[in-house]
Design an enzyme around this catalytic site. Structure first.
Site, short mmCIF file in Angstrom:
data_model
loop_
_atom_site.label_atom_id
_atom_site.label_comp_id
_atom_site.label_asym_id
_atom_site.label_seq_id
_atom_site.Cartn_x
_atom_site.Cartn_y
_atom_site.Cartn_z
N GLU A 1 0.81 -1.22 0.00
CA GLU A 1 0.00 0.00 0.00
C GLU A 1 0.85 1.27 0.00
O GLU A 1 0.38 2.33 0.39
CB GLU A 1 -0.93 -0.01 1.22
CG GLU A 1 -1.93 -1.15 1.21
CD GLU A 1 -2.82 -1.14 2.43
OE1 GLU A 1 -3.73 -0.31 2.49
OE2 GLU A 1 -2.59 -1.97 3.34
N SER B 1 -6.78 -2.34 1.65
CA SER B 1 -7.10 -1.72 0.36
C SER B 1 -7.58 -2.72 -0.69
O SER B 1 -7.35 -2.55 -1.88
CB SER B 1 -5.88 -0.94 -0.18
OG SER B 1 -5.57 0.14 0.64
N TYR C 1 -9.24 4.58 -4.93
CA TYR C 1 -8.25 5.65 -4.92
C TYR C 1 -8.07 6.42 -6.23
O TYR C 1 -7.52 7.51 -6.22
CB TYR C 1 -6.88 5.07 -4.51
CG TYR C 1 -6.92 4.41 -3.16
CD1 TYR C 1 -7.11 5.17 -2.00
CD2 TYR C 1 -6.78 3.04 -3.03
CE1 TYR C 1 -7.16 4.57 -0.75
CE2 TYR C 1 -6.81 2.43 -1.78
CZ TYR C 1 -7.00 3.20 -0.65
OH TYR C 1 -7.05 2.60 0.58
N ARG D 1 -10.94 3.12 11.75
CA ARG D 1 -12.14 2.99 10.92
C ARG D 1 -12.60 1.55 10.96
O ARG D 1 -11.80 0.62 10.81
CB ARG D 1 -11.81 3.39 9.47
CG ARG D 1 -13.01 3.84 8.68
CD ARG D 1 -12.68 4.00 7.22
NE ARG D 1 -12.54 2.70 6.56
CZ ARG D 1 -11.48 2.33 5.83
NH1 ARG D 1 -10.46 3.14 5.65
NH2 ARG D 1 -11.46 1.14 5.28
N ASP E 1 -15.22 -1.23 9.33
CA ASP E 1 -16.02 -1.48 8.13
C ASP E 1 -17.13 -2.49 8.40
O ASP E 1 -16.94 -3.46 9.14
CB ASP E 1 -15.12 -2.01 7.00
CG ASP E 1 -14.07 -0.98 6.57
OD1 ASP E 1 -14.27 0.22 6.85
OD2 ASP E 1 -13.05 -1.39 5.97
N GLU F 1 -13.83 -5.53 9.21
CA GLU F 1 -12.45 -5.34 9.64
C GLU F 1 -12.31 -3.98 10.31
O GLU F 1 -13.18 -3.12 10.21
CB GLU F 1 -11.47 -5.45 8.48
CG GLU F 1 -11.63 -4.39 7.41
CD GLU F 1 -10.61 -4.56 6.29
OE1 GLU F 1 -9.47 -4.05 6.45
OE2 GLU F 1 -10.95 -5.18 5.26
N ASN G 1 -9.44 -0.75 10.71
CA ASN G 1 -8.24 -0.14 10.15
C ASN G 1 -7.63 0.75 11.21
O ASN G 1 -8.21 1.79 11.57
CB ASN G 1 -8.58 0.67 8.90
CG ASN G 1 -9.10 -0.19 7.78
OD1 ASN G 1 -8.34 -0.69 6.96
ND2 ASN G 1 -10.41 -0.39 7.75
N GLY H 1 -6.77 5.49 5.74
CA GLY H 1 -6.32 6.40 4.69
C GLY H 1 -6.68 7.84 5.01
O GLY H 1 -7.70 8.13 5.64
#
Length: 322
Positions: free
Chosen positions: A22, A150, A220, A259, A261, A275, A277, A281
């Site tokens: 990433e 990602s 992205y 974050r 999800d 998951e 994070n 990002g």
């Protein structure tokens, strides 16, 4: 947020780039964070651990660092451990939270132990009976490397004969691969700021990708994905999702920002945790800044708030903060 004196934050390193798959995303995140902090008067400097050594990091004598790295060697606890050794306060979660959050299998084990809802799953190796996996989880299912983000290495498997190829793709990143029940429904994410009892959920974001394909390219590099923030949800469902996000975050002892999800199952509106994070990002397409904006928090103020929370996460009585 309240006024602050940027000089109190000292010399700041913004860590981005790194050596993970990433890297390109991290460069976008870190470039944005660096510019935001400089715009607020912070003495911020770029540092790429993918090109410079830990010895060079120590020599910079940063008073604190903002971690804008994603994936291995930045989000998995290894860098956090080095920063603890160097005595440099850092943003985000500590060594253990990062290590567990980076491993989707261990994350699920903890969530299930806490009674939190996550799709059924099994682990796959080269010797696993793949027919048994299909019998257990049904089709379609999702195959993914547990230590990547990602959407790297992820495959949706709709036919039993395709499972071996999906495993081979994921096994290019991890020896043990995660196979997960496919949940048909809407996709959401919930940003969380803070720590422990002070952790708070930001407005929920719904993600609507073309053909339901929220992949690396769509995340992205295109403007084809639609985002709805705050998400259009009934009050009970929104409240439950926010509660679960904070519980899932706390279960891993995350802090600073993160974050979580979700998938919301179409058949019964039940939310499932996918998951967490620990180093989300911070690009122009990223979801934590989007949620913050919905609360009236600018990107620049968000970066300052996160940076201000930087600390070492040592044992009680030995904690050092600068």
């Amino acid at each position: 947020m309240s006024a602050f004196n940027p000089a109190q934050l000292g010399k700041v390193g913004v860590l981005f780039g790194g050596r993970s798959a990433e890297r390109d995303v991290s460069i976008m995140s870190g470039t944005g964070v660096l510019a935001a902090l400089k715009s607020k008067g912070v003495d911020a400097h770029a540092f790429d651990p993918g090109q410079r050594s830990i010895a060079e990091l120590a020599a910079e004598k940063f008073d604190r660092v903002f971690i804008a790295l994603h994936g291995r060697f930045g989000e998995d606890g290894s860098l956090q451990g080095a920063l603890e050794q160097l005595g440099i306060p850092y943003t985000g979660s500590g060594v253990m939270a990062c290590a567990i959050g980076m491993d989707k299998i261990f994350t699920k084990l903890i969530w299930l132990q806490k009674g939190l809802p996550t799709p059924r799953y099994t682990s796959i190796t080269g010797s696993t009976d793949l027919a048994a996996v299909v019998a257990e989880l049904g089709l379609p299912l999702i195959v993914k490397p547990p230590h990547e983000g990602s959407t790297i290495g992820i495959t949706k498997v709709s036919a039993a004969g395709d499972l071996k190829a999906a495993y081979d793709i994921a096994a290019g990143f991890d020896d043990v691969v995660l196979a997960e029940e496919f949940v048909t429904g809407r996709e959401f994410t919930v940003a969380v700021l803070g720590k422990g009892v002070n952790a708070r959920a930001l407005p929920i974001v719904e993600i609507v990708a073309p053909g339901g394909n929220y992949d690396y390219q769509n995340k992205y590099f295109t403007d084809d994905v639609k985002y709805f923030c705050p998400a259009v949800l009934d009050e009970a469902t929104a409240g439950e999702m926010a509660r679960l996000a904070v519980e899932a975050y706390r279960a891993l002892d995350c802090e600073g920002w993160g974050r979580v999800d979700f998938l919301l199952r179409a058949s019964d509106n039940k939310p499932f945790l996918i998951e967490v994070n620990a180093s989300p990002g911070m690009t122009g397409h990223s979801l934590v800044p989007m949620a913050a904006r919905a609360m009236g928090i600018s990107y620049e103020d968000l970066c300052v708030e996160i940076l201000s929370s930087a600390r070492l996460k040592m044992a009680k009585g030995q904690e050092v903060a600068k």
